[in-house]
Every structure is written in C-alpha cells, then in structure tokens.
Design a protein around this motif. Structure first.
Motif, short mmCIF file in Angstrom:
data_model
loop_
_atom_site.label_atom_id
_atom_site.label_comp_id
_atom_site.label_asym_id
_atom_site.label_seq_id
_atom_site.Cartn_x
_atom_site.Cartn_y
_atom_site.Cartn_z
N ALA A 257 0.81 -1.21 0.00
CA ALA A 257 0.00 0.00 0.00
C ALA A 257 0.85 1.27 0.00
N GLY A 258 2.07 1.19 0.53
CA GLY A 258 2.93 2.36 0.56
C GLY A 258 2.83 3.11 1.87
N PRO A 259 3.90 3.83 2.26
CA PRO A 259 3.90 4.55 3.55
C PRO A 259 2.99 5.75 3.52
N GLY A 260 2.55 6.17 4.70
CA GLY A 260 1.70 7.34 4.82
C GLY A 260 0.85 7.26 6.07
N ALA A 261 0.20 8.35 6.42
CA ALA A 261 -0.62 8.40 7.61
C ALA A 261 -1.98 7.76 7.36
N GLY A 262 -2.64 7.36 8.43
CA GLY A 262 -3.98 6.81 8.32
C GLY A 262 -3.99 5.34 7.96
N GLN A 265 -4.68 0.68 4.07
CA GLN A 265 -5.45 0.09 2.99
C GLN A 265 -6.06 1.16 2.08
N LEU A 266 -6.27 2.35 2.61
CA LEU A 266 -6.86 3.40 1.80
C LEU A 266 -5.88 3.95 0.77
N ARG A 267 -4.60 3.61 0.88
CA ARG A 267 -3.60 4.13 -0.04
C ARG A 267 -3.49 3.29 -1.31
N ASN A 268 -4.17 2.16 -1.35
CA ASN A 268 -4.17 1.33 -2.56
C ASN A 268 -5.51 0.62 -2.66
#
Length: 491
Positions: A257-262, A265-268
């Motif tokens: 999914a890749g790094p990031g806040a939150g 699963q919402l990133r992909n």
C-alpha cells in the motif's frame, strides 16, 4: 487484516439459488476440486477439453454434463467455455460466502455475513501465439459483507480467510515463462506472496485466516504484507532440479500500500498502485517432496524451510529515540527505528495413513513454526498444526474433516510497553498471546458446490487486549466461541 473501502454490489444471487436447489436434490457427486481459498491464487474454473492419457479424444468428452454432475454451476456455456480453453483462454469465477456468529465472548456477540467473488483469467500464450511455455495470469476480488472479526471479536487474525473491507480490486497480474522443460520458471509482475510462499497445503482446508498467511508476517510486515487482498510488483524464480527438490526465490515491493498516515489500505484501494519504491521484501523457500508418485511405496509428504527479509525501517515496540519507554510521559513519542526485519519458518505436510485402494483418502497432518526479532515486531513467534481426513465417511470420497490449532505470541517488547502503561492505568491488561482452535467439515455436495460447517474457539482475542467498550481499560476481550457456515460455488 486488510480493508478496502470501495463499495460494490455483492454477487450472491447465483450462490443463493444453488444453495436452495442443492437442499432439494439428493445428488452428492464426488469428483470435485479441493476447496478454493484466497490464501493462494484461485484456480480457473474447470471444464475445458484436455488430452486423454491414452488416446486422441479429449478427456472431457466423457465427463457428465448434467446440472448436478458437471464441474461448474454454469456448465460449458453452450460450448463457449471449452472453445475458449482450446484456444488458450481460461476463465474462472468462485463465490465464497461465510456466515459467522460468536455466541459468547469477543467484543460483542452476534452474527455477520461476509463474502468474496474471485475472478481469474489465464492465457496460454503457446496456444494463442505459439510462444512456448509462456502464460499470463490475472485475478481480481469483489469483497462484500461486513468484517466479522473487526466488528464482533476484535481478534488479531480474522475468523474468516475472506475477511476484508468491502470493495473491488485487482490482485495478481503477472507473466510467467517456463524454462528447461519445466525445470525452472520466472514470474514477473504483480503477485501475492502467499500464492506460493509460506503456505501449508493441508491447512488450506480451514476457515480461520491464521491457517493461511500466518499472523506473524500479516501483523509485522508493512500494510500486512503482499497477501490477500493485496498483491505487489515483484519477480519470482522457481527451480526444480529434481522431482523432490524445489527452490523458490522472490523479490517484491516491500509495502503493497505504501507509507503514509492513516489506514494503509486506503492508499491502494483498487490494487492498481503498482508501487516500486518501498524497499525490498525478499523470500527464499526450499521445498522437499517425498513419495509423490501414485506407485510410491511410502506416504506422500512435503517439507519446507524458508525465510524473508524486508529492507525497510521498522519501529521499536518499546523505546523511543531517546531510549525512554513509549509509555513514559517524558518520551518524545517517536519510536526508535531498526534497519530491516526478518523471519525464519518451517512447514511440514505429511500423510499419516492412506485408505487401501485409494490415492489420497486418509489422514494427513501439518505443522508450521516461525520466529522473528522481538524488538521490532508485535508478534515474534507463531505456530500452527493440525489434522485433516479426506473421505471420512463411506461414499463421501471428497469430503474432508479437520482439527487445527494456532498460537501467536506477542513479543516481550510489546508486552513490556503494556506493563509500563499498567503503572499509569492500574489494572490495564498486558498483552501476551492469541490462540485458536478450529473444527471443520467440508462436504462436497456437487463438483461445483461445497458446504462447510465450522466451529472455532479464540483464546485471548487481540492478544489479551482491553475491551473497546470499557472506558476503564481494565476488562479484557473475552474468549470467543464462534460457529459458522461456509459455502463455495464454482461458476
């Protein structure tokens, strides 16, 4: 567990019709494929013409075509399906539906439905274009219903292997080239690690997700690792120098999914991020198979030894950058970072007794153990094992009954952090482990339909975590007794 929040309408009508018709029909055909689960790439639906072992006629020419005897619910589509397969195009649709209820324990009692429509496409490039040994495989998920574990039990691992937030997404999309007359192959493209790595064949009978891709990598790898419902770009090399020995090696993007806040699963959400910049997740697995041929004197078995390494930074479970406990009010709240993460695992699948005069009916066992560093992982040890019996009743040659148990240990670093919080909130529980026991029976009602009643008992859901509804944080989530029914229909 992983969640996808794109809503899409469920495809349950055919499954419901098949269920209703099946209850009114006495046919119990026994020539059917094994249960299909998202722990590995789902096979395309059966039904295409194949060469008969002893002649020129297609093997499928003699196959029954009646509604209750054929391999797929929708049959041969008036000859279209077999024509496509003869041309090198194989389509598959499998609907898996789970109805689960915890009658006691968990965060709250109740029943929920969750389901998965799995679509597969396989292209044989040798038939399509004359490219010898080349294939393309694609798979996609349509996930519907509500997450039973996420809503009712609050366990570390879902009680259903199809659990994820409802949505539609791409899983696998890869090209594979066989080499040296099948002694080697290379796979390039988006793929799920649990298509081939870290999986016990015997354990795929069970409904609990921890008997598929285990709790340790699911909870320790970024975004839950490249397993259901997410795949990730990578390269896999397979070598089979002998009939007994197979070696698998793979390098994949480190975070599907890749790094990031939150919520990761919402990133992909659609499975089409095709990320390449999140470090490297490397797998190496050696497999040794014994007595695989039908005329072998001994009982068949497969033994696997493997390891994985992820090159990304991993946060300490206990200390911050200043060396203080993360629970300490003086802490800067930013966890100490470690370079990379790794795990070693071993898996055994062994048939223990075979019914005389049969090839695969009888008692089999599996065992799996794995470990990882405690300082950077929530779970540092995971074990599972159990038994399955194929053909347990007279005339029920393809039915299976199984009993299995799993154990996932919370690392001592994470437990020590909880102990530090205990000083601030007296009576707050300290996480230690989550265990599960499952008893299941898979009935092959027709070649295209399976019914599977299931019982599970979950000890220390969430690893002995606080009950979410208790503001005092002193009560723990109760041990949960779960009853369920899975139905699987191959279209």
């Amino acid at each position: 567990m992983k969640h996808v929040r794109l809503k899409a309408p469920p495809l349950l009508g055919f499954a419901a019709i098949a269920f209703t018709l099946g209850l009114t029909h006495p046919a119990m055909s026994q020539e059917a494929p094994a249960a299909t689960l998202p722990a590995a790439t789902l096979p395309a639906a059966e039904g295409g013409a194949t060469q008969a072992p002893g002649g020129d006629a297609p093997a499928d020419a003699a196959k029954p075509t009646g509604f209750w005897e054929r391999d797929t619910l929708t049959g041969d589509w008036g000859g279209v399906r077999s024509t496509l397969q003869d041309a090198g195009i194989k389509l598959g649709v499998v609907e898996t539906s789970d109805l689960l209820a915890n009658v006691t324990g968990g965060a709250k009692t109740g029943a929920l439905y969750e389901g998965l429509t799995a679509l597969t496409l396989d292209l044989d490039l040798e038939k399509l274009s004359g490219w010898t040994g080349a294939t393309i495989h694609a798979s996609a998920w349509q996930i519907h219903g509500r997450g039973f574990s996420a809503n009712n039990v609050k366990s570390l691992m879902p009680q259903s292997s199809v659990e994820a937030d409802r949505g539609s997404l791409l899983s696998d999309l890869y090209f594979e080239q066989a080499l040296f007359d099948g002694a080697a192959s290379v796979r390039i493209g988006q793929q799920a690690v649990d298509d081939e790595f870290i999986i016990s064949k015997t354990a795929t009978l069970f409904v609990n997700s921890n008997f598929g891709y285990p709790a340790l990598p699911s909870l320790d790898q970024p975004s839950g690792g490249p397993d259901y419902p997410f795949a990730t770009p990578g390269v896999r090399l397979k070598l089979a120098p002998t009939d007994q020995l197979t070696v698998l090696a793979g390098a994949f993007n480190g975070d599907p999914a890749g790094p990031g806040a939150g919520d990761p699963q919402l990133r992909n959400p659609s499975g089409t991020a095709f990320r390449f910049s999140d470090g490297v997740l490397a797998f190496l697995e050696a497999q040794y198979a014994i007595n695989q041929s039908k005329d072998a004197e001994g009982l068949p078995g497969t033994y696997k030894l493997g390891a994985w390494y992820d090159s990304q930074p991993f946060a300490d479970q206990h200390f911050d950058r200043l060396g203080l406990s993360l629970a300490d009010p003086r802490s800067n709240g930013v966890a100490r970072q470690h370079n990379g993460d790794w795990s070693i695992y071993a898996i055994a699948d062994q048939m223990l007794w075979r019914r005389p005069g049969t090839d695969d009916q009888g008692l089999s066992a599996f065992a799996r153990v794995m470990g990882a560093p405690a300082d950077r992982n929530l779970v540092d040890f995971d074990a599972a094992g159990g038994f399955s019996f194929k053909g347990p009743l007279e005339g029920r040659d393809d039915d299976q009954v199984g009993l299995a148990a799993s154990y996932s240990r919370i690392s001592n670093r994470a437990s020590r952090l909880d102990a530090d919080f205990l000083r601030l909130v007296p009576g707050r529980p300290v996480r230690d482990q989550e265990s599960s026991i499952e008893l299941t029976y898979m009935a092959q009602v027709t070649p295209w339909w399976q019914l599977q009643p299931d019982l599970q008992y979950i000890v220390h859901p969430g690893g002995n975590a606080p009950l979410p509804s208790d503001p005092s944080q002193r009560r723990t989530i109760g041990n949960a007794f779960v009853i369920g029914l899975r139905t699987t229909v191959t279209f």
